[in-house]
Design a protein around this motif. Structure first.
Motif, PDB file in Angstrom:
ATOM      1  N   ALA A 146       0.862  -1.167  -0.175  1.00 61.18           N
ATOM      2  CA  ALA A 146      -0.105  -0.107  -0.209  1.00 61.18           C
ATOM      3  C   ALA A 146       0.758   1.254   0.100  1.00 61.18           C
ATOM      4  CB  ALA A 146      -0.967   0.025   1.107  1.00 61.18           C
ATOM      5  N   LEU A 147       0.414   2.240  -0.747  1.00 58.07           N
ATOM      6  CA  LEU A 147       1.183   3.467  -0.862  1.00 58.07           C
ATOM      7  C   LEU A 147       0.333   4.575  -0.328  1.00 58.07           C
ATOM      8  CD1 LEU A 147       3.458   5.472  -1.843  1.00 58.07           C
ATOM      9  CD2 LEU A 147       2.246   5.525  -4.109  1.00 58.07           C
ATOM     10  N   VAL A 148       0.661   5.492   0.462  1.00 57.35           N
ATOM     11  CA  VAL A 148       0.127   6.680   1.285  1.00 57.35           C
ATOM     12  C   VAL A 148       0.742   7.641   0.744  1.00 57.35           C
ATOM     13  CG1 VAL A 148      -0.888   7.912   3.027  1.00 57.35           C
ATOM     14  CG2 VAL A 148      -0.905   5.239   3.066  1.00 57.35           C
ATOM     15  N   ILE A 149       0.050   8.648  -0.269  1.00 56.68           N
ATOM     16  CA  ILE A 149       0.825   9.659  -0.605  1.00 56.68           C
ATOM     17  C   ILE A 149       0.388  11.025   0.167  1.00 56.68           C
ATOM     18  CG2 ILE A 149       1.219  11.329  -2.766  1.00 56.68           C
ATOM     19  CD1 ILE A 149       0.280   9.126  -4.421  1.00 56.68           C
ATOM     20  N   GLY A 150       1.510  11.578   0.911  1.00 55.97           N
ATOM     21  CA  GLY A 150       1.386  12.404   1.967  1.00 55.97           C
ATOM     22  C   GLY A 150       0.930  12.003   3.316  1.00 55.97           C
ATOM     23  N   TYR A 151       2.003  12.767   4.292  1.00 52.08           N
ATOM     24  CA  TYR A 151       1.804  12.073   5.642  1.00 52.08           C
ATOM     25  C   TYR A 151       1.355  13.213   6.650  1.00 52.08           C
ATOM     26  CZ  TYR A 151       3.592   8.594   8.978  1.00 52.08           C
ATOM     27  OH  TYR A 151       3.470   7.527   9.969  1.00 52.08           O
ATOM     28  N   GLY A 152       0.417  13.647   6.272  1.00 55.46           N
ATOM     29  CA  GLY A 152      -0.289  14.703   7.258  1.00 55.46           C
ATOM     30  C   GLY A 152      -1.225  13.848   8.267  1.00 55.46           C
ATOM     31  N   ARG A 153      -2.110  14.607   8.831  1.00 57.18           N
ATOM     32  CA  ARG A 153      -3.033  13.872  10.010  1.00 57.18           C
ATOM     33  C   ARG A 153      -3.797  12.646   9.249  1.00 57.18           C
ATOM     34  NH1 ARG A 153      -3.408  19.372  10.295  1.00 57.18           N
ATOM     35  NH2 ARG A 153      -3.068  20.156  12.565  1.00 57.18           N
ATOM     36  N   THR A 192       8.403  12.138  -2.219  1.00 57.35           N
ATOM     37  CA  THR A 192       7.351  12.571  -3.157  1.00 57.35           C
ATOM     38  C   THR A 192       7.657  13.010  -4.515  1.00 57.35           C
ATOM     39  OG1 THR A 192       5.694  13.326  -1.266  1.00 57.35           O
ATOM     40  CG2 THR A 192       4.868  13.683  -3.517  1.00 57.35           C
ATOM     41  N   ASN A 193       8.817  13.667  -4.604  1.00 52.95           N
ATOM     42  CA  ASN A 193       9.389  14.087  -5.975  1.00 52.95           C
ATOM     43  C   ASN A 193       9.697  12.810  -6.621  1.00 52.95           C
ATOM     44  OD1 ASN A 193       8.945  16.845  -5.591  1.00 52.95           O
ATOM     45  ND2 ASN A 193      11.156  16.901  -4.473  1.00 52.95           N
ATOM     46  N   ASP A 194      10.208  11.648  -5.982  1.00 50.10           N
ATOM     47  CA  ASP A 194      10.598  10.424  -6.767  1.00 50.10           C
ATOM     48  C   ASP A 194       9.435   9.480  -6.924  1.00 50.10           C
ATOM     49  OD1 ASP A 194      13.103  11.546  -6.725  1.00 50.10           O
ATOM     50  OD2 ASP A 194      13.503  10.932  -4.411  1.00 50.10           O
ATOM     51  N   LEU A 195       8.238   9.995  -6.483  1.00 46.42           N
ATOM     52  CA  LEU A 195       7.270   8.953  -6.575  1.00 46.42           C
ATOM     53  C   LEU A 195       7.106   7.886  -7.676  1.00 46.42           C
ATOM     54  CD1 LEU A 195       4.659   7.755  -5.360  1.00 46.42           C
ATOM     55  CD2 LEU A 195       3.350   9.863  -6.242  1.00 46.42           C
ATOM     56  N   ALA A 209      -2.585  14.214  -0.887  1.00 45.55           N
ATOM     57  CA  ALA A 209      -1.890  15.476  -1.102  1.00 45.55           C
ATOM     58  C   ALA A 209      -2.776  16.226  -2.144  1.00 45.55           C
ATOM     59  CB  ALA A 209      -0.553  14.935  -1.910  1.00 45.55           C
ATOM     60  N   PRO A 210      -3.119  17.476  -1.750  1.00 47.52           N
ATOM     61  CA  PRO A 210      -3.946  18.240  -2.902  1.00 47.52           C
ATOM     62  C   PRO A 210      -3.192  18.882  -3.825  1.00 47.52           C
ATOM     63  CG  PRO A 210      -3.326  19.463  -0.619  1.00 47.52           C
ATOM     64  CD  PRO A 210      -2.788  18.220  -0.555  1.00 47.52           C
ATOM     65  N   LEU A 231      -8.322  11.090  -1.469  1.00 52.03           N
ATOM     66  CA  LEU A 231      -8.812  11.662  -0.206  1.00 52.03           C
ATOM     67  C   LEU A 231      -8.580  13.035  -0.218  1.00 52.03           C
ATOM     68  CD1 LEU A 231      -7.590   8.761   2.084  1.00 52.03           C
ATOM     69  CD2 LEU A 231      -9.826   8.884   0.950  1.00 52.03           C
ATOM     70  N   ALA A 232      -8.045  13.705  -0.895  1.00 49.03           N
ATOM     71  CA  ALA A 232      -7.396  15.102  -0.772  1.00 49.03           C
ATOM     72  C   ALA A 232      -8.748  16.080  -0.717  1.00 49.03           C
ATOM     73  CB  ALA A 232      -6.379  15.454  -1.628  1.00 49.03           C
TER      74      ALA A 232
END
Length: 285
Positions: A146-153, A192-195, A209-210, A231-232
């Motif tokens: 699983a990949l989660v893009i962005g690690y905010g709340r 994220t730049n290397d995604l 990530a928005p 989910l952004a």
């Protein structure tokens, strides 16, 4: 206390019900007729006589009209202001509306500035995303990648839940300290730049990530059976490109309003009532 609940999704209906159950007088506008709730026939009839107006989360997407997910009503923010409400509660107030409220001298509160509500909203969103992944595929999160893009709340909570269910989780960030925290929490971390170098590795991809990261190149490198969930709040996904490449992708912003509106509404009304209580205490001093 008299409340007018205007616009929004199922959270607003449940908020109105919860406030009424607590003994408050409640009317609704820009929502479907609901048993036990008084529906008003105009903006001003909704606003006039109310001690507080409750607008949704987010209160507006275009900066001009109230979000009305459950009806075809068009409710202009300026029309609400012209009715001179005593107090407005709203979620994610945009700067222009904030300026207009200040210029009109209308007391207001952005309840989504409350850190507890933000955290609870992230928990509900992550929980709902798990449900979408389980029900939206023929596979299992257990032993998946699983990949989660962005690690905010939201990203952090979601990574935690995925890991608990046995998925091998990779999360992304552009911030070095956050990348270190991802690793410390037991997940793999990539910038994220290397995604785009890693897209083909994953069975499930969740974007929080928005920003426009999920484009045609992205989907051309996904595995054909990858589940992609955006989910952004401001979607970063090109759905046309996803469809072109045969990828199962969809936008799921505002999940608490769809999957757990009753609980989400309780969290929102708790913040509203706490703020009103604090205001009352201040006025009494």
């Amino acid at each position: 206390m008299v409340f007018s609940v205007i616009g929004g999704d199922k959270r607003q209906i449940e908020a109105a019900r919860h406030l009424r159950a607590l003994g408050h007088e409640v009317s609704i506008f820009g929502l479907p007729d609901t048993d036990g709730l008084l529906s008003t026939d105009s903006v001003c009839s909704a606003v006039c006589g109310a001690d507080a107006v409750v607008l949704p989360l987010p209160c507006s997407r275009d900066g001009m009209t109230v979000v009305t997910s459950l009806t075809h009503d068009v409710i202009f923010l300026q029309d609400i202001l012209q009715c001179k409400p005593k107090f407005i509660f709203a979620g994610m107030i945009k700067k222009q509306f904030e300026d207009d409220l200040n210029a009109a001298g209308i007391p207001h509160c952005d309840y989504y500035n409350d850190s507890t509500l933000i955290y609870n909203n992230a928990v509900l969103t992550a929980e709902s995303a798990i449900g979408l992944a389980v029900n939206g595929t023929d596979g299992s999160l257990y032993n998946s990648k699983a990949l989660v893009i962005g690690y905010g709340r939201i990203g952090e909570r979601l990574s935690e839940y995925l890991k608990a269910l046995g998925a091998a989780v990779t999360a992304t960030s552009r911030d070095k300290a956050t990348l270190a925290r991802i690793k410390a929490n037991g997940c793999s971390a990539i910038n994220t730049n290397d995604l785009k170098s890693y897209i083909a590795d994953f069975d499930y991809i969740f974007n929080t990530a928005p920003s426009p990261l999920l484009d045609s190149f992205f989907f051309s490198h996904c595995k054909k059976d990858t589940f992609v969930c955006d989910l952004a709040t401001d979607s970063g996904i090109d759905l046309a490109a996803a469809s072109k490449h045969g990828i199962n992708a969809a936008v799921y912003s505002g999940l608490p309003g769809k999957s757990s509106p009753k609980t989400a509404a309780v969290f929102i009304t708790e913040v509203i009532l706490e703020n009103l209580n604090n205001i009352t205490k201040t006025e009494d001093q």
